[in-house]
Design an enzyme around this catalytic site. Structure first.
Site, PDB file in Angstrom:
ATOM      1  CG  PHE A 111      -0.366   0.337   2.531  1.00 40.60           C
ATOM      2  CD1 PHE A 111       0.310  -0.608   3.278  1.00 40.60           C
ATOM      3  CD2 PHE A 111      -0.503   1.610   3.061  1.00 40.60           C
ATOM      4  CE1 PHE A 111       0.853  -0.297   4.519  1.00 40.60           C
ATOM      5  CE2 PHE A 111       0.023   1.934   4.307  1.00 40.60           C
ATOM      6  CZ  PHE A 111       0.711   0.980   5.033  1.00 40.60           C
ATOM      7  CE  LYS A 112       4.133   1.021   4.589  1.00 40.60           C
ATOM      8  NZ  LYS A 112       4.084   1.766   5.819  1.00 40.60           N
TER       9      LYS A 112
END
Ligand SMILES: Cc1ncc(COP(=O)(O)O)c(C=O)c1O
Ligand SMILES: N[C@@H](CCOP(=O)(O)O)C(=O)O
Length: 467
Positions: A111-112
């Site tokens: 998700f980064k």
């Protein structure tokens, strides 16, 4: 929009300067002076928009006049154009009540990427035409590092020094960082845990001699721009499930409290969020804080969900500040107390304020593996250990059956192939974009986890300020 520090004494900054600063000069974290809000009509109007268009709409009030509307839209198109799924962050239904929000379709499979692809472009935009050279110092338990490196490798005006805890990230995570050989990328394995790495990074910002010699900035979620970009997917998902006419709950595998704090911001902006479930592994400081007011850090226990092996959660300070009437002086005292004793109690106002929206849960390794098996064999989805912790907490949260519960799927299962195989019996294959990861050359330094060792290494390689 201006940004103020949670510790009350740093100057307020606009969005550009808050992004470039990373951490505030008084050791606090930047937050917007006030939460912008969207009306129900404005939320309803997000239905059917692309992810990039949604992102531009949500981020507009935060960037203020530091970017034009056209620039912001173009940057969102460019950042999310690198995702491999047309929906960027697709929703997958598991059963009547439960959904996964897949946040791992970016270049480094976690998700980064959602925030860091955008942040890389922001740095470039804000530095073009200036003679500033940024020295980015970061700490990673595995995913921030690879996403930041992908976003910044080869860019002008920036060097990135990324600290990871030696032997405590998965082999895929490590190789995603250490096989990037661009000259502006510097990987450092420290002989210590993630908390130590994060403390070293903050110490560099707080050290006058070091921070005056180099223009430091951050890619960790101490940088406000990271969180701003993460607010977007709460709106994107909730609108698809019926918001603003229907409440939606989110379960968030949590470590540094950045991702779930972005959910809090979405709720403050007017999104009808029924609950935010903070799911931890056995490194459960946040569960103890939210369920019993006890924010006391133990030592980090290595687990099969290594990105959440964190005891000191940076962004919790942002929540505590917002819940305590935004009193920077009181917050500074509370944090100074924590920094000297590694323990603090939440005040009544903080505990009650948090309880209004947050629920927490600690998920044991056996429940995590059982949830990976359930998802694989009953719902047809192979999920990674972090996502499994979120889903385990979601399934036992006891929320009313008519409230959809979205678990944030924070990493691709192939990043944690060994743990997934142990739990489910099937070994995920690496997606094509990283298929040759194990054939690539690695480069990194290994250092003692001391301020002296790490700053000496960085000082030899970083570009000093022009005076
Ligand atoms: C895969 C994964 N899940 C969950 C988390 C926890 O997110 P946060 O630190 O924002 O709480 C992380 C690390 O940040 C992560 O890499
Ligand atoms: N889990 C993170 C830890 C750092 O979190 P951040 O969101 O503050 O960058 C990681 O993967 O590095």
């Amino acid at each position: 929009m201006r940004y103020e520090s949670t510790r009350g004494t740093a100057p307020t900054l606009d969005f550009r300067d808050a992004t470039l600063a990373g951490l505030a000069s008084d050791g606090g974290l930047y937050v917007p002076e006030a939460w912008p809000t969207l009306s129900a009509n404005e939320i309803a109007a997000l239905a059917g928009l692309s992810y990039a268009e949604t992102a531009a709409r949500i981020m507009t009030p935060f960037v203020g006049d530091t970017l034009s509307a056209d620039e912001l839209r173009a940057m969102c198109e460019a950042a999310y154009g690198r995702f491999s799924h047309a929906a960027v962050t697709p929703l997958v239904q598991l059963d009547q009540q439960h959904f996964l929000l897949e946040l791992f379709h970016g270049p480094t499979l976690a998700f980064k990427d959602v925030a860091l692809q955008f942040l890389g472009l922001l740095f470039e935009r804000f530095l073009t035409g200036s003679d500033t050279h940024l020295t980015i110092v970061g700490a990673t338990s595995g995913d921030t590092g690879s996403a930041a490196i992908d976003a910044l490798a080869g860019r002008e005006h920036v060097d990135i020094f990324m600290l990871h805890p030696e032997g405590r990230v998965s082999d895929v995570q490590r190789r995603q960082m250490t096989t990037v050989l661009a000259p502006n990328v510097h990987n450092i394995a420290i002989r210590g845990d993630f908390d130590t790495a994060q403390a070293l990074v903050k110490a560099m910002f707080n050290d006058d001699a070091f921070s005056q010699r180099f223009t430091l900035s951050a890619v960790n979620s101490i940088n406000w721009a990271r969180l701003m970009a993460q607010v977007v997917y709460y709106f994107y998902a909730a609108v698809r499930l019926g918001a603003p006419d229907r409440q939606v709950a989110f379960s968030v595998p949590t470590g540094n409290f950045g991702d779930v704090f972005a959910g809090y911001v979405a709720a403050k902006m007017g999104l009808p969020v029924a609950r935010l479930i903070v799911a931890t592994n056995v490194n459960d400081i946040l569960h103890r804080a939210l369920s019993a007011g006890d924010y006391s850090a133990g030592t980090v226990t290595p687990t099969a969900a290594p990105s959440m092996d964190i005891q000191v959660s940076s962004n919790f300070e942002r929540l505590l500040y917002d819940l305590a009437a935004r009193d920077g002086g009181a917050m500074a005292d509370q944090m100074r107390g924590f920094e000297s004793t590694r323990a603090m109690r939440l005040t009544n106002a903080q505990a009650e304020g948090a309880a209004a929206l947050f629920t927490s849960d600690r998920v044991e390794p056996g429940d995590m593996s059982e949830t990976m098996r359930w998802a694989c064999h009953e719902a047809g989805q192979v999920i990674d250990p972090h996502t499994a912790i979120g889903l385990a907490a979601a399934r036992r949260a006891g929320l009313p059956a008519d409230v959809p519960v979205v678990t944030l799927a924070t990493a691709h299962p192939a990043k944690f192939r060994d743990a997934v195989e142990r739990a489910t019996g099937s070994r995920p294959t690496l997606p094509g974009r990283v298929g040759d990861l194990f054939d690539r050359e690695e480069r990194y330094a290994t250092l003692d986890a001391t301020f002296e060792a790490v700053t000496a290494y960085i000082a030899e390689r970083a570009v000093a300020k022009v005076r």
